[in-house]
Design a protein around this motif. Structure first.
Motif, PDB file in Angstrom:
ATOM      1  N   UNK A   1      11.327  -5.128  17.392  1.00 15.94           N
ATOM      2  CA  UNK A   1      11.694  -5.960  16.252  1.00 15.94           C
ATOM      3  C   UNK A   1      10.833  -5.588  15.047  1.00 15.94           C
ATOM      4  N   UNK A   2      11.239  -6.050  13.863  1.00 16.96           N
ATOM      5  CA  UNK A   2      10.470  -5.743  12.657  1.00 16.96           C
ATOM      6  C   UNK A   2       9.051  -6.280  12.736  1.00 16.96           C
ATOM      7  N   UNK A   3       8.873  -7.407  13.429  1.00 14.50           N
ATOM      8  CA  UNK A   3       7.536  -8.001  13.555  1.00 14.50           C
ATOM      9  C   UNK A   3       6.820  -7.563  14.825  1.00 14.50           C
ATOM     10  N   UNK A   4       7.322  -6.487  15.443  1.00 17.41           N
ATOM     11  CA  UNK A   4       6.659  -5.892  16.599  1.00 17.41           C
ATOM     12  C   UNK A   4       5.978  -4.609  16.149  1.00 17.41           C
ATOM     13  N   UNK A   5       4.673  -4.573  16.264  1.00 17.89           N
ATOM     14  CA  UNK A   5       3.942  -3.401  15.773  1.00 17.89           C
ATOM     15  C   UNK A   5       3.475  -2.545  16.948  1.00 17.89           C
ATOM     16  N   UNK A   6       3.348  -1.245  16.730  1.00 16.81           N
ATOM     17  CA  UNK A   6       2.873  -0.369  17.806  1.00 16.81           C
ATOM     18  C   UNK A   6       1.377  -0.546  18.038  1.00 16.81           C
ATOM     19  N   UNK A   7       0.925  -0.197  19.213  1.00 18.14           N
ATOM     20  CA  UNK A   7      -0.511  -0.204  19.504  1.00 18.14           C
ATOM     21  C   UNK A   7      -1.100   1.102  18.964  1.00 18.14           C
ATOM     22  N   UNK A   8      -1.791   1.003  17.843  1.00 20.93           N
ATOM     23  CA  UNK A   8      -2.392   2.171  17.205  1.00 20.93           C
ATOM     24  C   UNK A   8      -3.850   2.238  17.646  1.00 20.93           C
ATOM     25  N   UNK A   9      -4.143   3.169  18.544  1.00 21.55           N
ATOM     26  CA  UNK A   9      -5.465   3.231  19.180  1.00 21.55           C
ATOM     27  C   UNK A   9      -6.437   4.038  18.312  1.00 21.55           C
ATOM     28  N   UNK A  10      -6.916   3.397  17.260  1.00 18.32           N
ATOM     29  CA  UNK A  10      -7.873   4.006  16.351  1.00 18.32           C
ATOM     30  C   UNK A  10      -8.913   2.970  15.946  1.00 18.32           C
ATOM     31  N   UNK A  11     -10.114   3.455  15.629  1.00 13.24           N
ATOM     32  CA  UNK A  11     -11.184   2.592  15.121  1.00 13.24           C
ATOM     33  C   UNK A  11     -11.358   2.835  13.633  1.00 13.24           C
ATOM     34  N   UNK A  12     -11.580   1.768  12.872  1.00 10.58           N
ATOM     35  CA  UNK A  12     -11.792   1.907  11.429  1.00 10.58           C
ATOM     36  C   UNK A  12     -13.155   1.374  10.991  1.00 10.58           C
ATOM     37  N   UNK A  13     -13.950   0.913  11.926  1.00 12.33           N
ATOM     38  CA  UNK A  13     -15.247   0.315  11.605  1.00 12.33           C
ATOM     39  C   UNK A  13     -16.287   0.859  12.585  1.00 12.33           C
TER      40      UNK A  13
END
Length: 315
Positions: free
Chosen positions: A205-217
């Motif tokens: 669905x539009x409000x279903x996001x993928x699991x993006x396995x990255x660190x930003x901090x």
């Protein structure tokens, strides 16, 4: 450092009502928090999304938990662009809103915004003072899509809470639509010093996001697990517990734990929060996940030592 594993709330009604987690006799707010904190090292505070807690309440949270216990606190819904009922606001702010029943951040007067930011920042001071405040979690609604206005607002939130660490959760797929957009979103989160929230949930669905396995901090990684029940995720259900009614299998948890260990080695603090809050599904999955992470970390450490003769020798 070990990954801290916990759940989203220790006081979810269905968790209490199922009577499978809290022992007989543990029935007070104080008793439940003390018991939860004897099992888990971290919790996400959900109630702060609905209303700004009092300093007395937050002081009690700090006092009732062990020295190194961590609270991730959900940002008040007003700050994430959700419509907010005036009745839940502090009395002093209500007096500024005579005749209003609901308000949105973008339509509110600056004095209202200032008063609510001040109340929220002060409310969390007992956790800061005790060294128990982890991340302040901003969960944006699915209506929030990439735009200069949205990014400017989030940057202002980060500036207002510059003493704290913000975790950002988007719930519209447009933030992660393709490699270029994904890279841009991650780079921007790094630039503003915010933690990208890895979301495990239903797909399609539009409000279903993928699991993006990255660190930003450099200090934090956050994984939030809301289950994979596609049938209830967007259904007209009366409670969040029904929406997130899902129990992860051991195979699913094993796969997730392998990804989590990989990222946890890159940061100082890794958190996994189970938001599949129906009855005791979340607490059981969290306990199993913590056990699996311990085994994964041990195996990875052993593999590293075997690959390096110097590292494997006794010193």
């Amino acid at each position: 450092m070990a990954t801290l594993v916990g759940t989203a709330s220790w006081a979810e009604k269905t968790l209490i009502d199922c009577k499978r987690f809290y022992p007989p006799g543990v029935s007070s707010a104080e008793g439940r928090l003390r018991y939860y904190a004897s099992i888990f090292p971290v919790v996400e505070v959900d109630s702060s999304y609905y209303a700004i807690p009092s300093q007395t309440m937050v002081q009690n949270w700090a006092a009732r938990t062990p020295e190194h216990f961590v609270f991730n606190v959900k940002a008040f819904r007003f700050f994430t662009g959700h419509q907010t009922d005036v009745q839940v606001l502090p009395r002093a702010v209500k007096e500024l809103l005579s005749g209003r029943k609901r308000l949105l951040y973008r339509d509110s007067a600056e004095e209202v915004k200032e008063a609510l930011w001040r109340a929220f920042v002060l409310a969390l001071e007992p956790l800061r003072a005790a060294g128990k405040l982890g991340m302040i979690h901003f969960q944006f609604p699915p209506t929030v899509t990439p735009s200069p206005r949205v990014t400017a607002h989030i940057e202002q939130c980060a500036e207002r809470l510059r003493r704290d660490t913000l975790s950002i959760e988007f719930r519209h797929k447009s933030w992660w639509d393709g490699a270029e957009r994904t890279a841009s979103t991650l780079a921007w989160l790094r630039d503003i010093g915010a933690v990208h929230t890895i979301v495990d949930g239903p797909r399609g669905a539009d409000n279903s996001v993928p699991a993006v396995w990255e660190a930003t901090h450099p200090d934090f990684v956050l994984l939030r697990l809301s289950g994979r029940n596609a049938e209830t995720y967007n259904a007209d259900v009366p409670t969040a517990a029904e929406r997130f009614n899902y129990e992860y299998s051991d195979d699913e948890l094993q796969s997730l734990s392998a990804e989590m260990v990989r990222l946890a080695f890159k940061v100082k603090n890794a958190h996994a929060i189970f938001n599949n809050c129906d009855e005791d599904k979340g607490v059981r999955n969290a306990q199993a996940f913590a056990h699996m992470l311990s085994g994964q970390k041990a195996e990875r450490g052993l593999s590293s030592r075997l690959a390096d003769p110097e590292a494997s020798s006794c010193k």
